[in-house]
Design an enzyme around this catalytic site. Structure first.
Site, PDB file in Angstrom:
ATOM      1  N   ARG A  76     -22.659   7.060  -8.035  1.00 57.14           N
ATOM      2  CA  ARG A  76     -22.139   5.720  -8.337  1.00 57.14           C
ATOM      3  C   ARG A  76     -23.222   4.741  -8.811  1.00 57.14           C
ATOM      4  O   ARG A  76     -24.358   4.799  -8.348  1.00 57.14           O
ATOM      5  CB  ARG A  76     -21.445   5.154  -7.089  1.00 57.14           C
ATOM      6  N   HIS A 101     -19.916   9.182 -11.592  1.00 63.49           N
ATOM      7  CA  HIS A 101     -20.125  10.427 -12.342  1.00 63.49           C
ATOM      8  C   HIS A 101     -20.071  10.245 -13.861  1.00 63.49           C
ATOM      9  O   HIS A 101     -19.433  11.019 -14.578  1.00 63.49           O
ATOM     10  CB  HIS A 101     -19.122  11.489 -11.883  1.00 63.49           C
ATOM     11  N   HIS A 175     -21.467  19.973  -9.677  1.00 63.06           N
ATOM     12  CA  HIS A 175     -20.481  19.583  -8.665  1.00 63.06           C
ATOM     13  C   HIS A 175     -19.688  20.784  -8.135  1.00 63.06           C
ATOM     14  O   HIS A 175     -18.468  20.708  -7.989  1.00 63.06           O
ATOM     15  CB  HIS A 175     -19.549  18.523  -9.244  1.00 63.06           C
ATOM     16  N   ASP A 246     -19.594  12.114   2.841  1.00 65.59           N
ATOM     17  CA  ASP A 246     -19.667  11.869   1.399  1.00 65.59           C
ATOM     18  C   ASP A 246     -20.866  10.948   1.213  1.00 65.59           C
ATOM     19  O   ASP A 246     -20.734   9.797   0.811  1.00 65.59           O
ATOM     20  CB  ASP A 246     -18.355  11.235   0.916  1.00 65.59           C
ATOM     21  N   GLU A 311     -24.675  18.255  -3.891  1.00 62.53           N
ATOM     22  CA  GLU A 311     -25.004  17.746  -5.227  1.00 62.53           C
ATOM     23  C   GLU A 311     -26.411  17.162  -5.204  1.00 62.53           C
ATOM     24  O   GLU A 311     -26.622  16.079  -4.660  1.00 62.53           O
ATOM     25  CB  GLU A 311     -24.011  16.650  -5.634  1.00 62.53           C
TER      26      GLU A 311
HETATM   27  C1  G6D Z   1     -18.450  12.957  -5.360  1.00 59.76           C
HETATM   28  O1  G6D Z   1     -19.294  11.266  -3.864  1.00 59.76           O
HETATM   29  C2  G6D Z   1     -18.236  11.636  -4.713  1.00 59.76           C
HETATM   30  C3  G6D Z   1     -16.910  11.618  -4.010  1.00 59.76           C
HETATM   31  O2  G6D Z   1     -16.676  10.361  -3.441  1.00 59.76           O
HETATM   32  C4  G6D Z   1     -15.840  11.951  -5.012  1.00 59.76           C
HETATM   33  O3  G6D Z   1     -14.589  11.877  -4.413  1.00 59.76           O
HETATM   34  C5  G6D Z   1     -16.086  13.323  -5.579  1.00 59.76           C
HETATM   35  O4  G6D Z   1     -17.342  13.342  -6.179  1.00 59.76           O
HETATM   36  C6  G6D Z   1     -15.059  13.720  -6.594  1.00 59.76           C
HETATM   37  O5  G6D Z   1     -18.882  13.902  -4.533  1.00 59.76           O
END
Ligand code: G6D
Length: 344
Positions: A76, A101, A175, A246, A311
């Site tokens: 983010r 993303h 991811h 998360d 990630e």
């Molecule tokens: C990532 O950190 C984010 C999560 O909040 C999101 O929901 C996911 O990607 C799709 O891991």
């Protein structure tokens, strides 16, 4: 001898989709799409190790980045904006006014050029994509390469490079949702070790507050291996706001070299995933979706906590956080990072 093959796999808005298969000497394979440089499947001993879709339709829908290469900026950016060299850039905002993303059409939605090759010890794909100046609001034409090297000892080596013609920011990650038990059941009994004394707590919109908080005495302490589910429902504000994990963990001893940072074990099969990275952080995401939020496989609803994402990354919102390692890429420099996932 390892092999690299490919076959048509439907079409995307930008053209034909191909699925590449890299098979090592043990007969274990990974499947990679030119769409999003996506790792669609990892097969070990005929068991499926990651979550994904069985056809291109799922990847074209609103989906949670299964196996995708995420960019230009993974995670983010607050307010979908940042300032560099005195200029403020407004980015595409795709989550609560923030960017997640890379924006609504990130690198996971691009068709990548793919070059297969093999050596005695690995099957290799070199993928490339050039992101135009201004794409999703980012400055600079960014030339990106990603190499997936699938070795005879079941290790996936991911290597990214990028160069730019204007100073910009870059943060590339993969991811994949790992599911070591095969078959996509619950991951709550899988045991995780993370080499991290600290993590970066977030606000309600999951933007880091800027602190690096100690994991000691919190649900975030994975320095002694523990089941992922042990504290996942703890009455602890950071856990409650994300409905699980998360969060970005601050990896110990970051110096840009390739270091081991995590070990995930499935106690039933005994299978292990050993993780290495050159990056300073890792987002542990435990697939905390609300019922009905997303699908998986052939479009069936995804159950909560059926995958574990690790990630590797620069910290979330680091373009706006002076205390975090900078994600700036300057003209003339080369972005160069490596992450390795080894199955045992
Ligand atoms: C990532 O950190 C984010 C999560 O909040 C999101 O929901 C996911 O990607 C799709 O891991």
């Amino acid at each position: 001898m390892p092999t690299a093959t490919h076959a048509p796999w439907g079409t995307s808005p930008d053209g034909p989709v191909e699925r590449h298969t890299l098979t090592n000497e043990r007969g274990n394979s990974i499947h990679v799409l030119n769409y999003g440089a996506t790792i669609q499947s990892i097969r070990i001993d005929d068991q499926e190790m990651v979550l994904g879709y069985t056809s291109i339709d799922g990847y074209l829908s609103k989906y949670p980045y299964y196996g995708a290469l995420v960019g230009r900026y993974g995670n983010r950016i607050a307010g979908a904006r940042f300032t560099l060299d005195g200029t403020t850039y407004q980015l595409d905002a795709n989550e609560n006014g923030n960017q997640l993303h890379g924006g609504s059409v990130g690198f996971n939605r691009k068709l990548w050029t793919v070059e297969p090759s093999t050596t005695d010890d690995a099957a290799i794909l070199t993928l490339s994509y050039t992101s135009p100046d201004g794409e999703m609001g980012f400055p600079g034409t960014l030339a990106v390469t990603c190499t997936y090297r699938w070795t005879n000892d079941d290790a996936l080596h991911i290597h990214y490079t990028a160069t730019t013609n204007r100073d910009t920011i870059v943060n590339l990650t993969n991811h994949s949702y790992f599911s070591l038990g095969g078959g996509g059941g619950s991951v709550l009994d899988q045991v995780l070790y993370l080499d991290a004394d600290r993590y970066t707590p977030v606000n309600k919109q999951q933007i880091p507050t800027g602190e690096n908080e100690s994991v000691a005495g919190t649900p975030f302490d994975f320095r002694t291996p523990k089941a992922v589910g042990q504290d996942i429902e703890a009455d602890y504000p950071q856990i409650q706001l994300a409905r699980g994990y998360d969060h970005n963990f601050v990896l110990n001893g970051y110096d840009g070299s390739l270091r081991e940072f995590a070990l995930l074990t499935d106690p039933v099969s005994g299978r292990r995933l050993r993780c290495f990275t050159t990056e300073p952080g890792v987002q542990l995401f435990t697939t905390n979706f609300r019922p009905g939020e997303f699908t998986v496989n052939d479009g069936a609803p995804i159950e909560p906590h059926t995958g574990i994402c690790l990630e590797t990354q620069h910290f979330p919102d680091s373009p706006n956080q002076p205390n975090f390692a900078t994600p700036v890429l300057k003209v003339g420099d080369t972005y160069n990072t490596t992450t390795v996932y080894r199955f045992e």
